[in-house]
Design a protein around this motif. Structure first.
Motif, mmCIF file in Angstrom:
data_model
loop_
_atom_site.group_PDB
_atom_site.id
_atom_site.type_symbol
_atom_site.label_atom_id
_atom_site.label_comp_id
_atom_site.label_asym_id
_atom_site.label_seq_id
_atom_site.Cartn_x
_atom_site.Cartn_y
_atom_site.Cartn_z
ATOM 1 N N GLU A 1 5.864 5.051 -17.707
ATOM 2 C CA GLU A 1 4.478 5.464 -17.979
ATOM 3 C C GLU A 1 3.649 4.235 -18.338
ATOM 4 O O GLU A 1 4.136 3.351 -19.052
ATOM 5 N N SER B 1 2.031 1.068 -4.199
ATOM 6 C CA SER B 1 1.948 1.753 -5.497
ATOM 7 C C SER B 1 3.133 1.368 -6.380
ATOM 8 O O SER B 1 4.093 0.727 -5.915
ATOM 9 N N LEU B 2 3.078 1.786 -7.638
ATOM 10 C CA LEU B 2 4.201 1.513 -8.554
ATOM 11 C C LEU B 2 5.466 2.198 -8.050
ATOM 12 O O LEU B 2 6.566 1.657 -8.192
ATOM 13 N N ALA B 3 5.297 3.375 -7.437
ATOM 14 C CA ALA B 3 6.460 4.089 -6.883
ATOM 15 C C ALA B 3 7.103 3.265 -5.767
ATOM 16 O O ALA B 3 8.340 3.186 -5.682
ATOM 17 N N ASN C 1 8.920 3.259 -12.576
ATOM 18 C CA ASN C 1 8.644 4.645 -12.959
ATOM 19 C C ASN C 1 8.209 4.820 -14.412
ATOM 20 O O ASN C 1 8.031 5.938 -14.875
ATOM 21 N N THR D 1 -0.723 2.964 -9.980
ATOM 22 C CA THR D 1 -0.573 4.410 -10.110
ATOM 23 C C THR D 1 0.797 4.834 -9.606
ATOM 24 O O THR D 1 1.401 4.149 -8.780
ATOM 25 N N HIS D 2 1.247 5.996 -10.133
ATOM 26 C CA HIS D 2 2.478 6.609 -9.623
ATOM 27 C C HIS D 2 2.144 7.769 -8.686
ATOM 28 O O HIS D 2 3.032 8.392 -8.135
#
Ligand code: IMP
Length: 196
Positions: free
Chosen positions: A43, A34-36, A41, A13-14
């Motif tokens: 989608e 997280s992906l962040a 970044n 998730t972002h």
């Protein structure tokens, strides 16, 4: 690419609000990344017709990119009198990814309808190193309010009243929602699985 240690788990998730909602439940057994956190970044596609399909698609995509165990989530609001709508289309029910417009549409569709029963559902999809794939479900039952109330939370929170309460998730404290929510319930199942 695999930057993670054995006590870290990648959440596909972002969304920082979701990470904070889960992290305190999962720590100290695992640290959620997280992906962040990985500066990713892009989608992640969600083209499925069910929460399970979307969760699997997201987890598979992220597993392929990072080659590390990960889990994803997909959630939605299911309203009995609307045949389960908005369901898998919750994020852009009105055609827009706008919380207020989506809430307004739900209230309009339920205008004059006495059956206000609804539930939030989350599906987590975990893919382990050997690619074993496991799903975890969390549900919170409740009803749809007559009007939007409260500023807390996000999405449909201002129109959802959890069963046993009179206030909406928008009015209840963030702490109360964290203990009750569909995501919290799915998280508890994921934690039990990881500890077993
Ligand atoms: P997601 O799959 O978790 O991103 O959820 C899809 C959509 O469902 C969100 O954009 C929100 O509109 C709605 N939703 C999911 N979880 C919640 C929640 O806890 N409160 C309010 N709305 C939610």
């Amino acid at each position: 690419m695999n930057h993670l240690s054995a006590d870290q788990l990648l959440f596909a998730t972002h969304n920082p609000a979701k990470v904070s909602e889960l992290s305190h439940l999962i720590s100290p057994s695992k640290e959620i990344v997280s992906l962040a956190d990985l500066n990713y970044n892009e989608e992640i596609p969600e083209t499925g017709n069910t929460l399970e399909e979307n969760a699997l698609e997201k987890a598979k995509t992220v597993f392929e990119i990072f080659n590390t165990p990960c889990f994803s989530d997909d959630s939605g609001l299911f309203i009995e009198a609307l045949n389960g709508e908005p369901g898998v289309h919750s994020a852009h029910y009105s055609g827009k990814r706008d919380y207020q417009t989506n809430n307004q549409l739900v209230l309009e569709k339920l205008n004059g309808i006495t059956n206000r029963k609804a539930y939030f559902k989350t599906i987590f999809c975990l893919i382990e190193a050997d690619r074993k794939t496991t799903y975890f479900e969390g549900i919170i039952n409740g009803s749809i309010a007559k009007e939007s109330r409260g500023e807390n939370g996000f999405g449909y929170d201002p129109i959802f009243i959890p069963k046993g309460y009179t206030k909406t998730f928008g009015e209840l404290s963030v702490e109360t929602k964290k203990t009750l929510s569909h995501r919290a319930r799915a998280t508890k199942k994921l934690i039990d699985y990881l500890r077993a």
